[in-house]
Scaffold this motif. Sequence first.
Motif, mmCIF file in Angstrom:
data_model
loop_
_atom_site.group_PDB
_atom_site.id
_atom_site.type_symbol
_atom_site.label_atom_id
_atom_site.label_comp_id
_atom_site.label_asym_id
_atom_site.label_seq_id
_atom_site.Cartn_x
_atom_site.Cartn_y
_atom_site.Cartn_z
ATOM 1 N N ILE A 180 0.708 -1.334 0.206
ATOM 2 C CA ILE A 180 -0.022 -0.041 0.015
ATOM 3 C C ILE A 180 0.802 1.261 -0.021
ATOM 4 N N GLY A 181 2.045 1.283 0.892
ATOM 5 C CA GLY A 181 2.887 2.336 0.557
ATOM 6 C C GLY A 181 3.693 2.577 -0.541
ATOM 7 N N ILE A 182 4.027 1.452 -1.011
ATOM 8 C CA ILE A 182 4.705 1.539 -2.628
ATOM 9 C C ILE A 182 3.570 2.145 -3.340
ATOM 10 N N LEU A 184 0.937 4.145 -3.138
ATOM 11 C CA LEU A 184 0.660 5.230 -2.847
ATOM 12 C C LEU A 184 1.940 6.249 -3.026
ATOM 13 N N GLY A 185 3.286 5.811 -2.651
ATOM 14 C CA GLY A 185 4.455 6.428 -3.204
ATOM 15 C C GLY A 185 4.585 6.538 -4.845
ATOM 16 N N SER A 186 4.305 5.443 -5.328
ATOM 17 C CA SER A 186 4.354 5.574 -6.948
ATOM 18 C C SER A 186 3.391 6.351 -7.177
ATOM 19 N N MET A 187 2.163 6.608 -6.786
ATOM 20 C CA MET A 187 1.083 7.461 -7.541
ATOM 21 C C MET A 187 1.534 8.899 -7.159
ATOM 22 N N THR A 188 1.952 9.161 -5.943
ATOM 23 C CA THR A 188 2.430 10.620 -5.738
ATOM 24 C C THR A 188 3.498 10.944 -6.347
ATOM 25 N N THR A 189 4.545 10.077 -6.602
ATOM 26 C CA THR A 189 5.828 10.433 -7.497
ATOM 27 C C THR A 189 5.282 11.018 -8.800
ATOM 28 N N LEU A 191 2.366 11.777 -9.753
ATOM 29 C CA LEU A 191 1.527 12.952 -9.846
ATOM 30 C C LEU A 191 2.353 14.212 -9.752
ATOM 31 N N ARG A 192 3.719 14.124 -8.944
ATOM 32 C CA ARG A 192 4.597 15.179 -8.785
ATOM 33 C C ARG A 192 5.277 15.522 -10.057
ATOM 34 N N VAL A 193 5.544 14.283 -10.645
ATOM 35 C CA VAL A 193 6.180 14.598 -12.077
ATOM 36 C C VAL A 193 5.165 15.277 -13.046
ATOM 37 N N LEU A 195 2.501 17.146 -12.576
ATOM 38 C CA LEU A 195 2.298 18.631 -12.200
ATOM 39 C C LEU A 195 3.665 19.462 -12.141
ATOM 40 N N ILE A 197 6.086 19.300 -10.009
ATOM 41 C CA ILE A 197 6.628 19.765 -8.820
ATOM 42 C C ILE A 197 7.995 18.995 -8.615
ATOM 43 N N GLU A 198 8.146 17.798 -9.273
ATOM 44 C CA GLU A 198 9.346 16.877 -9.133
ATOM 45 C C GLU A 198 10.064 17.296 -10.259
ATOM 46 N N GLU B 205 7.404 3.338 1.159
ATOM 47 C CA GLU B 205 7.269 4.489 0.712
ATOM 48 C C GLU B 205 8.293 5.561 1.070
ATOM 49 N N GLN B 227 0.073 11.737 0.895
ATOM 50 C CA GLN B 227 0.209 10.264 0.687
ATOM 51 C C GLN B 227 -0.054 9.626 2.188
#
Lengths: 206, 256
Positions: A180-182, A184-189, A191-193, A195, A197-198, B205, B227
């Motif tokens: 779940i952490g991975i 969500l981390g993949s999703m936000t990474t 999204l950051r790219v 948008l 931000i990254e 994460e 997150q």
Amino acid sequence: MRTKIPLAICFLSGAIMFLQYFSRHPMAKTVYSGILDWWQIIFAFTLFVGVAAFIKNGVKSISRRNDAPYKAVSLAGLLLMPILALIGGVKFGSPFLWVFDNMQAPMQSTVFSLLAFFVASASFRGFRARTIPAAILLVSAVFVLLGRIPIADYITQSFSSAAFWIQDYPSMAARRAILIGIGLGSMTTALRVILGIERTYLQGER
Amino acid sequence: MPIFDATTLPTLVVSAISLIIVAYAIISVKRGRGFEIREIPGLKAIDEAVGRATEMGTPVVFTPGWGGDIQRPTTIASMNILSSVAEKTAEYDCRLIYPTHDPVIMAVAQEVVKEASLRAGYPDRYRADDIFYITSSQFGYAAAVDGLISRTKPASVFLLGTFEAESLIMAETGNSVGAIQIAGTDSTIQLAFFIVACDYTLIGEELFAASGYLSQNKSILSSVKAQDMIKILIALFIIVAIIWATIDSTSTWWRY
């Protein structure tokens, strides 16, 4: 402009790939496969860049006598395989396939087989019961190992049941929490790219 | 032909909620609200790892693994850490070796390291030849990185990216030369290998939070906070579903 154009391309590509997933329209599928085709074409060209850099690096190392024997063997392999393929083709019985079957495949299998020895040495270190969590890990590992070998079933069925229980409940729960952490981390990474931000891929700009 | 695929509705709803939460976190930061991330030992050890390599006069080896290409979030997260590592190696004048299996990753890594050297104030310490493509073959790549580690005996090895069966082969070789090893990947199977073979492992994460942690960029930190908010929502959803399924075993609405 040097930053804005790549960011705009990144945003558009990301947004299109995201939105097409929710559409059944043939045009969405065409766009999706078109982008994937373009990716393959770009990759094929970058492969030339990679091989050119490999040859340049190898020649430079040989001339400086730095890891020269290794570089010479790898460059010889790189040049020999296409030559053999061009001369004799890649069909059954061809010199290319002979080299592949009798040299490349055994070498790859050899490296893969090292894994067995490395698993043993890593397990030996990992299973030292110096702390309570390490002791729990050791006991769990012993149950799982015994539960997976046929001879343990002759003694008692309990090892097998315990092994399945450990894998299906505590181990699976921990694995799912990490997943779940991975996810969500993949999703936000992503999204950051998308948008902007990254921006590390833009020459390290943050 | 309908434009919208109704079977993807649950995914769309979850995506929309996630987007709203990320937007809320970013706006909160812009309005002056600060977020902090807990200490991550693996990332804190980067300084120690580069410093050790500098003192011993040996290089730092950084591998993104064999399994991923540049569009994978894991590879992008690994590039963020590479940027910080490269900045430190340039600052300390320590050699950074980056072997890769993918020419696109090689090109991106060269740009990232070049820019990091510039940011550190030492553009002349950037060595393009040390970031190189080896092969796309999995065990060919593993053998080449093993050989490199055995010959150069690096003081520090970073294994951050997408790894498959080659993970333990590389990690054990790094361990055998006594290197301090920092690892992280998105595969739970390979994580188990890294935990036993490496000194520090970024789990789950933590790898993706690295860029916010290292740069302290408020916008990136806000997305990491988002997150966590989504994770709390998922945990609540799981608890509700467990209670619901216990009371009414015929109900399956939560499976969507």
